[in-house]
Design a protein around this motif. Structure first.
Motif, PDB file in Angstrom:
ATOM      1  N   ARG A   1       0.949  -1.206  -0.002  1.00 36.17           N
ATOM      2  CA  ARG A   1       0.011   0.013  -0.216  1.00 36.17           C
ATOM      3  C   ARG A   1       0.919   1.505  -0.137  1.00 36.17           C
ATOM      4  O   ARG A   1       2.169   1.390   0.211  1.00 36.17           O
ATOM      5  CB  ARG A   1      -1.017   0.147   1.196  1.00 36.17           C
ATOM      6  CG  ARG A   1      -1.921  -1.190   1.028  1.00 36.17           C
ATOM      7  CD  ARG A   1      -2.972  -1.171   2.329  1.00 36.17           C
ATOM      8  NE  ARG A   1      -1.703  -1.235   3.583  1.00 36.17           N
ATOM      9  CZ  ARG A   1      -2.036  -1.006   5.116  1.00 36.17           C
ATOM     10  NH1 ARG A   1      -3.376  -0.378   4.995  1.00 36.17           N
ATOM     11  NH2 ARG A   1      -1.349  -1.183   5.792  1.00 36.17           N
ATOM     12  N   ASP A   2       0.319   2.284  -0.377  1.00 37.49           N
ATOM     13  CA  ASP A   2       0.860   3.725  -0.330  1.00 37.49           C
ATOM     14  C   ASP A   2       1.004   4.210   1.040  1.00 37.49           C
ATOM     15  O   ASP A   2       0.102   3.777   1.718  1.00 37.49           O
ATOM     16  CB  ASP A   2       0.232   4.586  -1.490  1.00 37.49           C
ATOM     17  CG  ASP A   2       0.428   4.245  -2.756  1.00 37.49           C
ATOM     18  OD1 ASP A   2       1.372   3.560  -3.156  1.00 37.49           O
ATOM     19  OD2 ASP A   2      -0.486   4.597  -3.547  1.00 37.49           O
ATOM     20  N   GLU A   3       1.766   5.118   1.316  1.00 36.51           N
ATOM     21  CA  GLU A   3       2.358   5.603   2.735  1.00 36.51           C
ATOM     22  C   GLU A   3       0.991   6.210   3.383  1.00 36.51           C
ATOM     23  O   GLU A   3       0.695   5.978   4.380  1.00 36.51           O
ATOM     24  CB  GLU A   3       3.314   6.366   2.611  1.00 36.51           C
ATOM     25  CG  GLU A   3       3.987   7.118   4.097  1.00 36.51           C
ATOM     26  CD  GLU A   3       4.462   5.620   4.724  1.00 36.51           C
ATOM     27  OE1 GLU A   3       4.282   5.875   6.019  1.00 36.51           O
ATOM     28  OE2 GLU A   3       5.211   5.075   4.139  1.00 36.51           O
ATOM     29  N   PRO A   4       0.240   6.961   2.648  1.00 36.40           N
ATOM     30  CA  PRO A   4      -1.284   7.434   3.283  1.00 36.40           C
ATOM     31  C   PRO A   4      -1.930   6.541   3.615  1.00 36.40           C
ATOM     32  O   PRO A   4      -2.722   6.732   4.532  1.00 36.40           O
ATOM     33  CB  PRO A   4      -1.524   8.343   2.058  1.00 36.40           C
ATOM     34  CG  PRO A   4      -0.650   8.684   1.299  1.00 36.40           C
ATOM     35  CD  PRO A   4       0.386   7.440   1.164  1.00 36.40           C
ATOM     36  N   GLU A   5      -2.211   5.368   2.982  1.00 39.83           N
ATOM     37  CA  GLU A   5      -3.146   4.307   3.366  1.00 39.83           C
ATOM     38  C   GLU A   5      -2.593   3.623   4.539  1.00 39.83           C
ATOM     39  O   GLU A   5      -3.233   3.534   5.620  1.00 39.83           O
ATOM     40  CB  GLU A   5      -2.994   3.312   2.418  1.00 39.83           C
ATOM     41  CG  GLU A   5      -3.720   3.505   1.105  1.00 39.83           C
ATOM     42  CD  GLU A   5      -3.542   2.387  -0.145  1.00 39.83           C
ATOM     43  OE1 GLU A   5      -4.593   1.648  -0.061  1.00 39.83           O
ATOM     44  OE2 GLU A   5      -2.384   2.256  -0.526  1.00 39.83           O
TER      45      GLU A   5
ATOM     46  N   ARG B   1      -1.269  -0.630  10.243  1.00 34.86           N
ATOM     47  CA  ARG B   1      -0.326  -1.781   9.361  1.00 34.86           C
ATOM     48  C   ARG B   1      -0.150  -3.243  10.038  1.00 34.86           C
ATOM     49  O   ARG B   1      -0.715  -3.256  11.254  1.00 34.86           O
ATOM     50  CB  ARG B   1       1.190  -1.342   9.048  1.00 34.86           C
ATOM     51  CG  ARG B   1       1.767  -0.719  10.251  1.00 34.86           C
ATOM     52  CD  ARG B   1       2.994  -0.346  10.037  1.00 34.86           C
ATOM     53  NE  ARG B   1       3.959  -1.473  10.621  1.00 34.86           N
ATOM     54  CZ  ARG B   1       5.225  -1.890  10.028  1.00 34.86           C
ATOM     55  NH1 ARG B   1       5.404  -1.328   8.926  1.00 34.86           N
ATOM     56  NH2 ARG B   1       5.650  -2.790  10.340  1.00 34.86           N
TER      57      ARG B   1
ATOM     58  N   GLY C   1      -0.160   3.260  11.843  1.00 30.64           N
ATOM     59  CA  GLY C   1       0.907   3.585  11.014  1.00 30.64           C
ATOM     60  C   GLY C   1       1.518   4.666  11.267  1.00 30.64           C
ATOM     61  O   GLY C   1       2.728   4.918  11.359  1.00 30.64           O
TER      62      GLY C   1
ATOM     63  N   ARG D   1      -0.673   5.078   7.070  1.00 24.77           N
ATOM     64  CA  ARG D   1      -0.726   6.080   8.092  1.00 24.77           C
ATOM     65  C   ARG D   1      -2.265   6.041   8.649  1.00 24.77           C
ATOM     66  O   ARG D   1      -2.426   6.400   9.690  1.00 24.77           O
ATOM     67  CB  ARG D   1      -0.565   7.649   7.438  1.00 24.77           C
ATOM     68  CG  ARG D   1       0.791   7.823   7.879  1.00 24.77           C
ATOM     69  CD  ARG D   1       1.551   9.377   7.594  1.00 24.77           C
ATOM     70  NE  ARG D   1       0.750   9.947   6.531  1.00 24.77           N
ATOM     71  CZ  ARG D   1       1.385   9.987   5.192  1.00 24.77           C
ATOM     72  NH1 ARG D   1       2.554   9.556   4.862  1.00 24.77           N
ATOM     73  NH2 ARG D   1       0.870  10.600   4.414  1.00 24.77           N
ATOM     74  N   GLU D   2      -3.264   6.345   7.477  1.00 23.19           N
ATOM     75  CA  GLU D   2      -4.499   6.171   7.821  1.00 23.19           C
ATOM     76  C   GLU D   2      -5.256   4.982   8.487  1.00 23.19           C
ATOM     77  O   GLU D   2      -6.215   5.089   9.372  1.00 23.19           O
ATOM     78  CB  GLU D   2      -5.500   6.607   6.613  1.00 23.19           C
ATOM     79  CG  GLU D   2      -6.796   6.891   6.888  1.00 23.19           C
ATOM     80  CD  GLU D   2      -7.448   7.355   5.610  1.00 23.19           C
ATOM     81  OE1 GLU D   2      -8.786   6.919   5.533  1.00 23.19           O
ATOM     82  OE2 GLU D   2      -6.985   7.979   5.027  1.00 23.19           O
ATOM     83  N   ASN D   3      -4.968   3.731   8.011  1.00 26.55           N
ATOM     84  CA  ASN D   3      -5.494   2.564   8.394  1.00 26.55           C
ATOM     85  C   ASN D   3      -4.635   1.709   9.281  1.00 26.55           C
ATOM     86  O   ASN D   3      -5.303   0.766   9.987  1.00 26.55           O
ATOM     87  CB  ASN D   3      -5.870   1.737   7.383  1.00 26.55           C
ATOM     88  CG  ASN D   3      -6.792   2.638   6.484  1.00 26.55           C
ATOM     89  OD1 ASN D   3      -7.905   3.129   6.958  1.00 26.55           O
ATOM     90  ND2 ASN D   3      -6.496   2.764   5.049  1.00 26.55           N
TER      91      ASN D   3
ATOM     92  N   HIS E   1       7.475  -2.366   4.411  1.00 28.27           N
ATOM     93  CA  HIS E   1       6.635  -1.576   3.185  1.00 28.27           C
ATOM     94  C   HIS E   1       7.475  -1.447   1.951  1.00 28.27           C
ATOM     95  O   HIS E   1       8.824  -1.012   2.133  1.00 28.27           O
ATOM     96  CB  HIS E   1       6.487  -0.253   3.950  1.00 28.27           C
ATOM     97  CG  HIS E   1       5.714   0.871   3.186  1.00 28.27           C
ATOM     98  ND1 HIS E   1       6.239   2.154   2.746  1.00 28.27           N
ATOM     99  CD2 HIS E   1       4.557   0.658   2.356  1.00 28.27           C
ATOM    100  CE1 HIS E   1       5.449   2.384   1.812  1.00 28.27           C
ATOM    101  NE2 HIS E   1       4.341   1.783   1.474  1.00 28.27           N
TER     102      HIS E   1
END
Length: 126
Positions: free
Chosen positions: A38-42, A48, A126, A44-46, A54
């Motif tokens: 996944r991308d970094e914003p995903e 890990r 995240g 951070r938001e959800n 990563h």
């Protein structure tokens, strides 16, 4: 006729090993490398999956290729590598790519991070 992204993911899932969250957790305990595409914003938001490395999907081929200046030394074509993304599409496509690159023991988390959380598996911020 052109293929859709859905067609491509369905085709990819027919060529790879599709694991459920419990299988991934057990394999991770046994030393499998879990790669979060996944991308970094995903992330951070959800959150890990604990212990996942990563590598954004857009960099997978470069990180996996030992001849690339961007190679990630932790990726080894001989080791067990399990990919995951948010819902399983990117990881299915990525697993096929790794197989094409000579990785012999690749799988993906079917249902992705979403399925992992739905099964009550551990998640860290995240």
């Amino acid at each position: 006729m052109h293929k859709t992204s859905k067609d491509m993911v369905t085709e990819a899932k027919g060529k790879i090993q599709n694991l459920d969250p419990a299988q991934v957790a057990a394999e991770q305990e046994d030393g499998a490398m879990l790669v979060d595409l996944r991308d970094e914003p995903e992330i951070r938001e959800n959150g890990r999956i604990p212990g996942a490395v990563h590598i954004p999907r857009g960099m997978l081929e470069f990180r996996a290729d030992p001849t690339s200046p961007y190679h990630d030394e932790s990726l080894n074509p001989e080791q067990r590598v399990i990919l995951h993304c948010a819902s399983g599409g990117r990881s299915a496509l990525g697993a096929v790519t790794l197989q094409e690159m000579g990785y012999t023991n690749v799988a993906h988390l079917d249902g992705g991070f979403k399925g992992w959380m739905e099964q009550g598996q551990p998640v860290e911020n995240g």
